[in-house]
Motif scaffolding. Structure first.
Motif, PDB file in Angstrom:
ATOM      1  N   ALA A  16       0.714  -1.055  -0.313  1.00 33.90           N
ATOM      2  CA  ALA A  16      -0.046   0.104  -0.132  1.00 33.90           C
ATOM      3  C   ALA A  16       0.825   1.332  -0.081  1.00 33.90           C
ATOM      4  CB  ALA A  16      -0.785   0.103   1.210  1.00 33.90           C
ATOM      5  N   CYS A  17       0.475   2.276  -0.914  1.00 29.30           N
ATOM      6  CA  CYS A  17       1.228   3.631  -0.735  1.00 29.30           C
ATOM      7  C   CYS A  17       0.931   4.174   0.391  1.00 29.30           C
ATOM      8  CB  CYS A  17       0.853   4.233  -2.003  1.00 29.30           C
ATOM      9  SG  CYS A  17       1.310   3.504  -3.555  1.00 29.30           S
ATOM     10  N   ARG A  18       1.987   4.914   1.139  1.00 28.14           N
ATOM     11  CA  ARG A  18       1.656   5.814   2.198  1.00 28.14           C
ATOM     12  C   ARG A  18       1.690   7.284   1.529  1.00 28.14           C
ATOM     13  NH1 ARG A  18       4.860   1.363   4.490  1.00 28.14           N
ATOM     14  NH2 ARG A  18       6.894   2.300   3.747  1.00 28.14           N
ATOM     15  N   THR A  19       2.730   7.914   1.801  1.00 22.71           N
ATOM     16  CA  THR A  19       2.785   9.214   1.395  1.00 22.71           C
ATOM     17  C   THR A  19       2.794   9.639   0.105  1.00 22.71           C
ATOM     18  OG1 THR A  19       4.403   9.766   3.288  1.00 22.71           O
ATOM     19  CG2 THR A  19       4.265  11.479   1.670  1.00 22.71           C
ATOM     20  N   SER A  20       3.596   8.772  -0.692  1.00 27.41           N
ATOM     21  CA  SER A  20       3.429   8.872  -2.108  1.00 27.41           C
ATOM     22  C   SER A  20       4.114   7.069  -2.589  1.00 27.41           C
ATOM     23  CB  SER A  20       4.104   9.804  -2.874  1.00 27.41           C
ATOM     24  OG  SER A  20       5.425   9.741  -2.713  1.00 27.41           O
ATOM     25  N   CYS A  21       3.473   6.920  -3.920  1.00 31.02           N
ATOM     26  CA  CYS A  21       3.883   5.690  -4.128  1.00 31.02           C
ATOM     27  C   CYS A  21       5.375   5.434  -4.280  1.00 31.02           C
ATOM     28  CB  CYS A  21       3.048   5.008  -5.559  1.00 31.02           C
ATOM     29  SG  CYS A  21       1.260   4.699  -5.154  1.00 31.02           S
ATOM     30  N   SER A  22       5.877   6.490  -5.002  1.00 34.42           N
ATOM     31  CA  SER A  22       7.215   6.578  -5.270  1.00 34.42           C
ATOM     32  C   SER A  22       8.367   6.502  -3.911  1.00 34.42           C
ATOM     33  CB  SER A  22       7.899   7.416  -6.101  1.00 34.42           C
ATOM     34  OG  SER A  22       7.576   8.809  -5.467  1.00 34.42           O
ATOM     35  N   THR A  41       9.497   1.771   7.231  1.00 28.31           N
ATOM     36  CA  THR A  41       8.043   2.372   7.633  1.00 28.31           C
ATOM     37  C   THR A  41       7.967   3.724   7.045  1.00 28.31           C
ATOM     38  OG1 THR A  41       8.930   3.212   9.794  1.00 28.31           O
ATOM     39  CG2 THR A  41       8.262   0.759   9.788  1.00 28.31           C
ATOM     40  N   LEU A  42       6.838   4.293   7.439  1.00 30.65           N
ATOM     41  CA  LEU A  42       6.473   5.785   7.190  1.00 30.65           C
ATOM     42  C   LEU A  42       7.394   6.914   7.715  1.00 30.65           C
ATOM     43  CD1 LEU A  42       4.472   7.677   6.059  1.00 30.65           C
ATOM     44  CD2 LEU A  42       3.029   7.567   8.297  1.00 30.65           C
ATOM     45  N   ALA A  43       8.048   6.513   9.068  1.00 32.52           N
ATOM     46  CA  ALA A  43       8.991   7.291   9.634  1.00 32.52           C
ATOM     47  C   ALA A  43      10.165   7.467   8.883  1.00 32.52           C
ATOM     48  CB  ALA A  43       9.572   6.657  11.039  1.00 32.52           C
ATOM     49  N   GLN A  44      10.611   6.631   7.759  1.00 29.02           N
ATOM     50  CA  GLN A  44      11.699   6.962   6.977  1.00 29.02           C
ATOM     51  C   GLN A  44      11.561   7.694   5.530  1.00 29.02           C
ATOM     52  OE1 GLN A  44      14.824   6.339   7.864  1.00 29.02           O
ATOM     53  NE2 GLN A  44      13.929   5.633   9.967  1.00 29.02           N
ATOM     54  N   GLU A  45      10.338   8.070   5.387  1.00 25.42           N
ATOM     55  CA  GLU A  45       9.699   8.812   4.144  1.00 25.42           C
ATOM     56  C   GLU A  45       9.760  10.270   4.256  1.00 25.42           C
ATOM     57  OE1 GLU A  45       6.009   7.558   2.480  1.00 25.42           O
ATOM     58  OE2 GLU A  45       6.434   5.495   3.014  1.00 25.42           O
ATOM     59  N   CYS A  46      10.064  10.903   3.094  1.00 22.40           N
ATOM     60  CA  CYS A  46      10.049  12.198   3.013  1.00 22.40           C
ATOM     61  C   CYS A  46       8.671  12.575   3.246  1.00 22.40           C
ATOM     62  CB  CYS A  46      10.814  12.526   1.806  1.00 22.40           C
ATOM     63  SG  CYS A  46      12.646  12.081   1.794  1.00 22.40           S
ATOM     64  N   GLY A  47       8.373  14.027   3.626  1.00 22.62           N
ATOM     65  CA  GLY A  47       7.427  14.661   3.646  1.00 22.62           C
ATOM     66  C   GLY A  47       7.069  15.378   2.334  1.00 22.62           C
ATOM     67  N   ILE A  48       5.985  16.514   2.950  1.00 21.39           N
ATOM     68  CA  ILE A  48       5.615  17.423   1.696  1.00 21.39           C
ATOM     69  C   ILE A  48       6.534  18.290   1.245  1.00 21.39           C
ATOM     70  CG2 ILE A  48       3.281  16.992   2.375  1.00 21.39           C
ATOM     71  CD1 ILE A  48       3.394  19.729   3.361  1.00 21.39           C
ATOM     72  N   PHE A  49       7.625  18.737   2.031  1.00 17.73           N
ATOM     73  CA  PHE A  49       8.456  19.569   1.526  1.00 17.73           C
ATOM     74  C   PHE A  49       9.936  18.829   1.232  1.00 17.73           C
ATOM     75  CE2 PHE A  49       6.092  21.818   5.080  1.00 17.73           C
ATOM     76  CZ  PHE A  49       5.574  23.007   4.141  1.00 17.73           C
ATOM     77  N   GLY A  50       9.628  17.816   0.810  1.00 17.95           N
ATOM     78  CA  GLY A  50      10.865  16.687   0.389  1.00 17.95           C
ATOM     79  C   GLY A  50      11.736  16.220   1.353  1.00 17.95           C
TER      80      GLY A  50
END
Length: 127
Positions: free
Chosen positions: A79-85, A108-117
């Motif tokens: 499942a895609c979380r913040t964005s699929c990429s 996990t989601l903790a390692q993904e970049c946010g809306i500001f990159g």
């Protein structure tokens, strides 16, 4: 005079009640139903580039009843979380890249970049 005001109010209420029905009918006819309200996928293919020089990976994106999913190179759909990429990047090429070196939060989601990159904080050691 009161009879005139009553008729005017009734006429406005009838017009206001019929206007949304006409607008909804035109949306359904033009957009093929309510499909225009559904979110669209980022693209048919999600491309993930490593932040740490580990290369790139890509995978197809599909829509499900509960959201979008991206396929990893081994064939598993996630499942895609913040964005699929971003989800594909964290789950594949940057899976073992943790800031503190512990396995906690790996992939996990903790390692993904946010809306500001990807914002990295470089704090200097006490001087």
């Amino acid at each position: 005079m009161t009879r005139f005001i009553t008729r005017a109010v009734l006429a406005l209420a009838l017009i206001a009640g019929a206007a949304p029905v006409a607008v909804v009918s035109s949306f359904e006819a033009e957009a093929g139903g309510w499909r225009w309200l559904e979110p669209r996928p980022e693209a048919d293919i999600a491309v993930a580039r490593s932040r740490f020089g580990n290369g790139t990976v890509s995978g197809p994106v599909r829509g499900t009843r509960v959201g979008y999913e991206v396929r990893k190179p081994n064939g598993t759909w996630i499942a895609c979380r913040t964005s699929c990429s971003e989800t594909l990047r964290v789950e594949t090429v940057d899976l073992h890249e943790n800031l503190d070196g512990t396995p906690l939060g790996m992939g996990t989601l903790a390692q993904e970049c946010g809306i500001f990159g990807c914002l990295d904080l470089h704090l200097g050691r006490g001087r």
